[in-house]
Design an enzyme around this catalytic site. Sequence first.
Site, PDB file in Angstrom:
ATOM      1  N   LEU A 149     -12.325  15.203 -16.489  1.00 41.58           N
ATOM      2  CA  LEU A 149     -11.473  14.063 -16.169  1.00 41.58           C
ATOM      3  C   LEU A 149     -12.216  12.830 -16.659  1.00 41.58           C
ATOM      4  CD1 LEU A 149     -10.468  14.903 -12.477  1.00 41.58           C
ATOM      5  CD2 LEU A 149      -9.007  15.080 -14.498  1.00 41.58           C
ATOM      6  N   ASP A 150     -11.525  11.870 -17.237  1.00 38.30           N
ATOM      7  CA  ASP A 150     -12.250  10.700 -17.721  1.00 38.30           C
ATOM      8  C   ASP A 150     -12.813   9.912 -16.539  1.00 38.30           C
ATOM      9  OD1 ASP A 150     -10.379   8.721 -16.824  1.00 38.30           O
ATOM     10  OD2 ASP A 150      -9.181   9.021 -18.617  1.00 38.30           O
ATOM     11  N   ALA A 151     -13.702   8.991 -16.829  1.00 41.20           N
ATOM     12  CA  ALA A 151     -14.459   8.308 -15.771  1.00 41.20           C
ATOM     13  C   ALA A 151     -13.558   7.589 -14.782  1.00 41.20           C
ATOM     14  CB  ALA A 151     -15.456   7.331 -16.394  1.00 41.20           C
TER      15      ALA A 151
END
Length: 268
Positions: free
Chosen positions: A118-120
């Site tokens: 999952l992106d930041a």
Amino acid sequence: MTGFDASTDSGAAPEGVRLQKVLAAAGVASRRVVEQYIVEGRIRVNGIVVSELGRRIDPENDLVDVDGTAIQLDVSKRYVMLNKPTGVVSSMKDENGRPDLRRFTADYEERLYNVGRLDAETSGLLILTNDGALAHVLAHPSFGVTKVYIAKVEGTVLPQTITKLTKGIELEDGPIAADKARLLDTSRGSSLVELTLHSGRNRIVRRMMAAVGHPVTELVRRQFGPLHLGTLPAGKTRELSKIELGALLTLSRRDSGVAEAPGEQENE
């Protein structure tokens, strides 16, 4: 690979381990109850129903399921659900020194890895495991695990926009359509949209919503395959239940022969 047969040559030591012993060690049930399962035809080894009580198997290679649910015979494998908070990158060691996943795996003696990314700035459900084979299958874009996201977006989303998301839109890397989409709420110039997707394309939810004129301001993954985030607080972990693990293993065995496709990695 097929399981070991109960019969052996005269004088030779029997090969494999009795099925009752293996399943009892895996926590399925007592040996006596497992014997009853065998009599009732509820256990399969490599897809074939077991009928003999003396059946022996190779726990390292044979695949066993009970009532159609896959069983993990290797008790050294660990499966953990994390509600990843925002501001954390999906890596065990970030080259730029940003907060990473190591803080969530420090209390486990096994070396755990994340399944997909999952992106930041996206929060939500992430699986951590030391089962490399399962991680590869579930994270591979070609496998198409269903994922459910809730996105807070700018503006008032109209019904026709929801229809557009499910019918399909054109992005720079090709067309995409949500499996399901529904409007959850609209208030104060923003909307909550639930999207169900099986695509593993990079930042796909954010790009889809931007393409229909509603940029994402907050994004959380609530579901990954059969797993639901539930009430797990952000930044907390828990081990999967036996029911959850069985469902996840069953899903991963559905099609474990996924070929490599370099350069494509899930990252919502």
